[in-house]
Design a protein around this motif. Sequence first.
Motif, PDB file in Angstrom:
ATOM      1  N   ALA A 157       5.286  -3.482   4.188  1.00 17.02           N
ATOM      2  CA  ALA A 157       4.987  -4.890   4.515  1.00 17.02           C
ATOM      3  C   ALA A 157       4.537  -5.593   3.229  1.00 17.02           C
ATOM      4  O   ALA A 157       4.117  -4.933   2.272  1.00 17.02           O
ATOM      5  CB  ALA A 157       3.882  -4.936   5.561  1.00 17.02           C
ATOM      6  N   PRO A 158       4.598  -6.942   3.185  1.00 14.32           N
ATOM      7  CA  PRO A 158       4.213  -7.651   1.957  1.00 14.32           C
ATOM      8  C   PRO A 158       2.790  -7.354   1.495  1.00 14.32           C
ATOM      9  O   PRO A 158       2.517  -7.369   0.301  1.00 14.32           O
ATOM     10  CB  PRO A 158       4.347  -9.136   2.345  1.00 14.32           C
ATOM     11  CG  PRO A 158       5.254  -9.160   3.506  1.00 14.32           C
ATOM     12  CD  PRO A 158       5.098  -7.854   4.224  1.00 14.32           C
ATOM     13  N   ASP A 159       1.890  -7.049   2.438  1.00 11.30           N
ATOM     14  CA  ASP A 159       0.492  -6.796   2.036  1.00 11.30           C
ATOM     15  C   ASP A 159       0.189  -5.299   1.931  1.00 11.30           C
ATOM     16  O   ASP A 159      -0.960  -4.888   1.897  1.00 11.30           O
ATOM     17  CB  ASP A 159      -0.475  -7.457   3.021  1.00 11.30           C
ATOM     18  CG  ASP A 159      -0.364  -6.869   4.421  1.00 11.30           C
ATOM     19  OD1 ASP A 159       0.644  -6.179   4.696  1.00 11.30           O
ATOM     20  OD2 ASP A 159      -1.280  -7.081   5.237  1.00 11.30           O
ATOM     21  N   GLU A 160       1.248  -4.473   1.885  1.00 11.70           N
ATOM     22  CA  GLU A 160       1.044  -3.027   1.904  1.00 11.70           C
ATOM     23  C   GLU A 160       1.230  -2.434   0.507  1.00 11.70           C
ATOM     24  O   GLU A 160       2.187  -2.770  -0.195  1.00 11.70           O
ATOM     25  CB  GLU A 160       2.068  -2.399   2.871  1.00 11.70           C
ATOM     26  CG  GLU A 160       1.597  -1.132   3.503  1.00 11.70           C
ATOM     27  CD  GLU A 160       2.409  -0.780   4.746  1.00 11.70           C
ATOM     28  OE1 GLU A 160       3.538  -1.284   4.895  1.00 11.70           O
ATOM     29  OE2 GLU A 160       1.901   0.021   5.552  1.00 11.70           O
ATOM     30  N   LEU A 161       0.331  -1.526   0.128  1.00 12.93           N
ATOM     31  CA  LEU A 161       0.388  -0.861  -1.174  1.00 12.93           C
ATOM     32  C   LEU A 161       0.789   0.595  -0.947  1.00 12.93           C
ATOM     33  O   LEU A 161       0.189   1.277  -0.117  1.00 12.93           O
ATOM     34  CB  LEU A 161      -0.995  -0.921  -1.829  1.00 12.93           C
ATOM     35  CG  LEU A 161      -1.106  -0.423  -3.256  1.00 12.93           C
ATOM     36  CD1 LEU A 161      -0.425  -1.379  -4.228  1.00 12.93           C
ATOM     37  CD2 LEU A 161      -2.573  -0.275  -3.650  1.00 12.93           C
ATOM     38  N   LEU A 162       1.796   1.050  -1.657  1.00 15.45           N
ATOM     39  CA  LEU A 162       2.146   2.480  -1.631  1.00 15.45           C
ATOM     40  C   LEU A 162       1.129   3.171  -2.529  1.00 15.45           C
ATOM     41  O   LEU A 162       1.167   3.020  -3.751  1.00 15.45           O
ATOM     42  CB  LEU A 162       3.579   2.664  -2.153  1.00 15.45           C
ATOM     43  CG  LEU A 162       4.134   4.079  -2.173  1.00 15.45           C
ATOM     44  CD1 LEU A 162       4.131   4.704  -0.782  1.00 15.45           C
ATOM     45  CD2 LEU A 162       5.541   4.085  -2.748  1.00 15.45           C
ATOM     46  N   THR A 163       0.169   3.867  -1.918  1.00 18.30           N
ATOM     47  CA  THR A 163      -0.962   4.383  -2.702  1.00 18.30           C
ATOM     48  C   THR A 163      -0.706   5.796  -3.213  1.00 18.30           C
ATOM     49  O   THR A 163      -1.217   6.174  -4.252  1.00 18.30           O
ATOM     50  CB  THR A 163      -2.258   4.410  -1.868  1.00 18.30           C
ATOM     51  OG1 THR A 163      -1.983   5.117  -0.660  1.00 18.30           O
ATOM     52  CG2 THR A 163      -2.750   3.015  -1.583  1.00 18.30           C
ATOM     53  N   GLU A 164       0.065   6.590  -2.449  1.00 23.08           N
ATOM     54  CA  GLU A 164       0.217   7.999  -2.830  1.00 23.08           C
ATOM     55  C   GLU A 164       1.538   8.547  -2.319  1.00 23.08           C
ATOM     56  O   GLU A 164       1.960   8.224  -1.209  1.00 23.08           O
ATOM     57  CB  GLU A 164      -0.942   8.804  -2.226  1.00 23.08           C
ATOM     58  CG  GLU A 164      -0.957  10.249  -2.636  1.00 23.08           C
ATOM     59  CD  GLU A 164      -2.211  10.969  -2.142  1.00 23.08           C
ATOM     60  OE1 GLU A 164      -3.262  10.884  -2.803  1.00 23.08           O
ATOM     61  OE2 GLU A 164      -2.138  11.618  -1.075  1.00 23.08           O
ATOM     62  N   ILE A 165       2.163   9.390  -3.154  1.00 20.11           N
ATOM     63  CA  ILE A 165       3.358  10.137  -2.742  1.00 20.11           C
ATOM     64  C   ILE A 165       2.968  11.599  -2.751  1.00 20.11           C
ATOM     65  O   ILE A 165       2.386  12.082  -3.727  1.00 20.11           O
ATOM     66  CB  ILE A 165       4.528   9.897  -3.726  1.00 20.11           C
ATOM     67  CG1 ILE A 165       4.949   8.430  -3.692  1.00 20.11           C
ATOM     68  CG2 ILE A 165       5.716  10.784  -3.393  1.00 20.11           C
ATOM     69  CD1 ILE A 165       4.495   7.649  -4.844  1.00 20.11           C
ATOM     70  N   ARG A 166       3.269  12.321  -1.668  1.00 21.55           N
ATOM     71  CA  ARG A 166       2.922  13.745  -1.594  1.00 21.55           C
ATOM     72  C   ARG A 166       4.203  14.572  -1.555  1.00 21.55           C
ATOM     73  O   ARG A 166       5.008  14.415  -0.626  1.00 21.55           O
ATOM     74  CB  ARG A 166       2.099  14.030  -0.344  1.00 21.55           C
ATOM     75  CG  ARG A 166       0.773  13.307  -0.369  1.00 21.55           C
ATOM     76  CD  ARG A 166      -0.014  13.547   0.898  1.00 21.55           C
ATOM     77  NE  ARG A 166      -1.193  12.706   0.913  1.00 21.55           N
ATOM     78  CZ  ARG A 166      -1.849  12.358   2.016  1.00 21.55           C
ATOM     79  NH1 ARG A 166      -1.437  12.775   3.200  1.00 21.55           N
ATOM     80  NH2 ARG A 166      -2.912  11.580   1.934  1.00 21.55           N
TER      81      ARG A 166
END
Length: 280
Positions: A157-166
């Motif tokens: 979403a526009p306000d969503e941050l991809l914080t971590e990839i596992r």
Amino acid sequence: MKPVAFQYFAPRTLDEALALLAEHGEEGKVLAGGQSLVPAMNFRLARPASLIAALDYLREADGMLRIGALARHAQFEAPVLSGTLGVLLPRVARHIAHLPIRVRGTFAGSLAHADPASEWCLLAMTLGADLVAATQRGTRTLGPGEFFLGALTTALAPDELLTEIRLPVLDEGWRSGFAEFSRRAGDYALAMCAICLRIEDGRIAEARVGIGGATDRPQRIATAEQALVGSAGGSDIRREAGRLASEAIDPLEDVQASAEYRRDLVRAMVERAVAQACDA
Ligand SMILES: Cc1cc2nc3c(=O)[nH]c(=O)nc-3n(C[C@H](O)[C@H](O)[C@H](O)COP(=O)(O)OP(=O)(O)OC[C@H]3O[C@@H](n4cnc5c(N)ncnc54)[C@H](O)[C@@H]3O)c2cc1C
């Protein structure tokens, strides 16, 4: 050209970053390495009013490699962990663009940008990565199948941050292979293949076959995986896996390559990547 005027924010915590994203909505854009966003802004294909800088880390825990939002491509050129994943990451990283871009561009930015020819998107799909995304409303974890919706399109979403990839740390039984074809070293891939095989008593017990560059988003090829399982990975089955993959895809067609050429490249890349994994 130069970008339209924008405001720049450098949040110091995740909460601050999420609050800025919530406040700026569709007008705000996360800035990671800027290696895709800034060119798009210079061409005025992207016109965000605000840029909000992302956050950083890289660590191993609970059988997963956890990659934070600002881990750069270049960090993966030397092994960041031992074992099969430790071998695979540098093999893949070296194919991404050129050194100055690898020093700035990020793993998470590549996934959020979702270029069909992104090596990290292919790896996330092949390994079945967990993709952790956060907003002020909370955190959710997506699989690559839900995350990649098409060329340059994700479920974020526009306000969503991809914080971590596992990424799963592949244990001793696993072997990997990677093959890519591009017109010149550092160019975007016209076709590429990532392979992970789990070997038991000399036979393939589990197979992951991922294709990128040739289609609008990375994909696993179930028919090729099924053909490989149970075999010893000899030359006939490598050829068969390549043939099955080339038949399973709906290839892109553009000024770089025709659909038929990409189909044939996929056949060859699968054969090469399986050979690399089996002969390792
Ligand atoms: C000449 C050239 C050649 C290249 N060749 C290749 C190549 O061969 N292979 C390849 O994979 N890439 C290639 N790239 C792209 C490069 O790898 C970029 O680094 C990558 O695509 C985007 O990462 P970034 O960190 O620069 O993201 P940015 O450009 O900062 O951002 C890209 C997009 O993702 C969003 N975004 C970034 N991070 C997040 C986040 N954490 N959460 C939510 N949204 C986010 C931004 O808002 C923006 O929309 C090339 C780029 C150039 C300029």
